[in-house]
Write a protein that holds these residues in place. Sequence first.
Motif, PDB file in Angstrom:
ATOM      1  N   SER A  65       2.753  -7.194   2.912  1.00  0.00           N
ATOM      2  CA  SER A  65       1.430  -6.398   2.481  1.00  0.00           C
ATOM      3  C   SER A  65       1.651  -5.122   2.068  1.00  0.00           C
ATOM      4  O   SER A  65       2.468  -4.367   2.581  1.00  0.00           O
ATOM      5  N   PRO A  66       0.666  -4.415   1.127  1.00  0.00           N
ATOM      6  CA  PRO A  66       0.916  -2.952   0.853  1.00  0.00           C
ATOM      7  C   PRO A  66       0.872  -2.166   2.051  1.00  0.00           C
ATOM      8  O   PRO A  66       1.290  -0.855   2.179  1.00  0.00           O
ATOM      9  N   LEU A  67      -0.021  -2.443   3.237  1.00  0.00           N
ATOM     10  CA  LEU A  67      -0.149  -1.680   4.288  1.00  0.00           C
ATOM     11  C   LEU A  67       1.165  -1.646   5.315  1.00  0.00           C
ATOM     12  O   LEU A  67       1.229  -1.040   6.113  1.00  0.00           O
ATOM     13  N   VAL A  68       2.041  -2.503   5.002  1.00  0.00           N
ATOM     14  CA  VAL A  68       3.340  -2.648   5.720  1.00  0.00           C
ATOM     15  C   VAL A  68       4.317  -1.896   4.959  1.00  0.00           C
ATOM     16  O   VAL A  68       4.566  -0.765   5.233  1.00  0.00           O
ATOM     17  N   VAL A  69       5.088  -2.626   4.413  1.00  0.00           N
ATOM     18  CA  VAL A  69       6.092  -1.878   3.379  1.00  0.00           C
ATOM     19  C   VAL A  69       6.266  -2.568   1.958  1.00  0.00           C
ATOM     20  O   VAL A  69       7.227  -2.514   1.360  1.00  0.00           O
ATOM     21  N   GLY A  70       4.968  -3.003   1.711  1.00  0.00           N
ATOM     22  CA  GLY A  70       4.959  -3.685   0.113  1.00  0.00           C
ATOM     23  C   GLY A  70       4.420  -2.942  -0.864  1.00  0.00           C
ATOM     24  O   GLY A  70       4.153  -3.431  -1.929  1.00  0.00           O
ATOM     25  N   TYR A  71       4.294  -1.532  -0.637  1.00  0.00           N
ATOM     26  CA  TYR A  71       3.881  -0.635  -1.637  1.00  0.00           C
ATOM     27  C   TYR A  71       4.951   0.134  -1.728  1.00  0.00           C
ATOM     28  O   TYR A  71       5.395   1.089  -1.063  1.00  0.00           O
ATOM     29  N   ASN A  72       5.564   0.100  -3.105  1.00  0.00           N
ATOM     30  CA  ASN A  72       6.739   1.034  -3.583  1.00  0.00           C
ATOM     31  C   ASN A  72       6.431   1.600  -4.753  1.00  0.00           C
ATOM     32  O   ASN A  72       5.509   1.807  -5.527  1.00  0.00           O
ATOM     33  N   GLN A  73       7.687   2.417  -5.288  1.00  0.00           N
ATOM     34  CA  GLN A  73       7.519   3.186  -6.332  1.00  0.00           C
ATOM     35  C   GLN A  73       7.142   2.468  -7.852  1.00  0.00           C
ATOM     36  O   GLN A  73       6.694   3.244  -8.481  1.00  0.00           O
ATOM     37  N   SER A  74       7.465   1.295  -7.893  1.00  0.00           N
ATOM     38  CA  SER A  74       6.946   0.594  -8.793  1.00  0.00           C
ATOM     39  C   SER A  74       5.473   0.479  -9.021  1.00  0.00           C
ATOM     40  O   SER A  74       4.741   0.500 -10.058  1.00  0.00           O
ATOM     41  N   HIS A  75       4.884   0.183  -7.906  1.00  0.00           N
ATOM     42  CA  HIS A  75       3.282  -0.027  -7.786  1.00  0.00           C
ATOM     43  C   HIS A  75       2.978   1.347  -8.047  1.00  0.00           C
ATOM     44  O   HIS A  75       1.678   1.747  -8.884  1.00  0.00           O
ATOM     45  N   ARG A  76       3.392   2.491  -7.476  1.00  0.00           N
ATOM     46  CA  ARG A  76       2.864   3.674  -7.680  1.00  0.00           C
ATOM     47  C   ARG A  76       2.693   4.061  -9.201  1.00  0.00           C
ATOM     48  O   ARG A  76       1.915   4.834  -9.428  1.00  0.00           O
ATOM     49  N   GLN A  77       3.893   3.860  -9.703  1.00  0.00           N
ATOM     50  CA  GLN A  77       4.093   4.290 -11.391  1.00  0.00           C
ATOM     51  C   GLN A  77       3.076   3.444 -12.053  1.00  0.00           C
ATOM     52  O   GLN A  77       2.453   4.239 -12.592  1.00  0.00           O
TER      53      GLN A  77
END
Length: 397
Positions: A89-101
Amino acid sequence: MSDAAVQKTTPPLLQARVIDTNRALEEKGLLRKRVKVMLDSEHANCFEVDDLPYINFSSNDYLGLSRSTRVIDALHEGAKAYGVGSVSSPLVVGYNQSHRQLERTLCQATGHEAALLFCSGFSANNALMKSLFNDTDTVLADKLVHASVIDGLQDSGAVLKRFIHNDLVSANTQFEHHSPCALVTESVFSMDGDIAPLAELSALCQQHNAWLIVDDAHGFGVVGEKGLGATALAGDINIDAQIVTFGKALGGQGAAILGSHQLIDYLVANARHYIYSTALSPANAAAVNAAVEILIEQPSLNQQLQRNIDCFIEACQTNNIALTGSITAIQPIIIGESTRTLAIAKRLKEHGFWVGAIRPPTVAQGSARLRITLTAEHCPEDIHAFVAVLADILQDD
Ligand SMILES: Cc1ncc(COP(=O)(O)O)c(C=O)c1O
């Protein structure tokens, strides 16, 4: 008969429901079925069904970006750099630089402060409606908004009021009678291709102190300056929340909700579809990022789409085919009866053209239609050949 014998002979409740429902739908000709298409790796607009070749006039890949080399390379590079899956999940460790970009690029394209990514447009719309509203709210929606909005509003417990499609007088009357806290519309309507009067709706919302929420699924990539969608369509208008889907003109998969920092922080903390689901694949985010960059940098693709839309409209005028006045990639031809619509779509298929026959309940009773979509990948020869066949079929009919 013993209880054990009854249990053996009576089908379980759910099995009976499934069988009876399927049978009832089949009898009414409403049992939806999938068609397996064999794609042509060389030609984006061509496929085969049961070994017969078709030119596709029913794709939402309006700019042909699903086959863009730059987008495909971005997907490949994204998978190599960040992995195929986002692993949590994005709230665990599933949100990274690719999503942010991708969030940054979407904000640059639309002018919003912040964005939140979902695995589908259905999920984004549903999440927004369900988490933003509650049973103390009244929400006003255009009569033709998408099923995902309706389902989300129903889940939220809010009172749903509808206004006549694209009708400002009707919207104003509903504001005066029910004081809704938000108005929901599409920018380009999925089955009609017409454009919402966003500047006027925005003014109405401001006058009544309500939010304007715009589902830009079929607008982003197609309408507005450079095809940059709802915020680029009507000048300096205020849109409080905008939904951009990636599965239409961006040629990918997933969606974003765009709005203020506060809205996105609120959704991160409250949207169950976001919190309790594996994040969008980072490779997919990289591919969509490349697609949005192409949109920003290369207006030529959108211009090619516009030329094809104009070519289709002119050819229909020449052949006396009645259109609805849509100026977007979605060009419906209203037939009326479902059986007649199916018969015309079947005859088009016999000539090698694939067009969606859209019937109730997707559209209102008596308004079954051919939903023709144009893309930047069509060539004038295909469009002219298609319209000539369509004109013949409509004349014979
Ligand atoms: C207007 C509209 N909104 C939302 C969606 C859902 O988007 P997705 O296909 O990404 O789930 C669709 C797709 O059919 C649509 O037409």
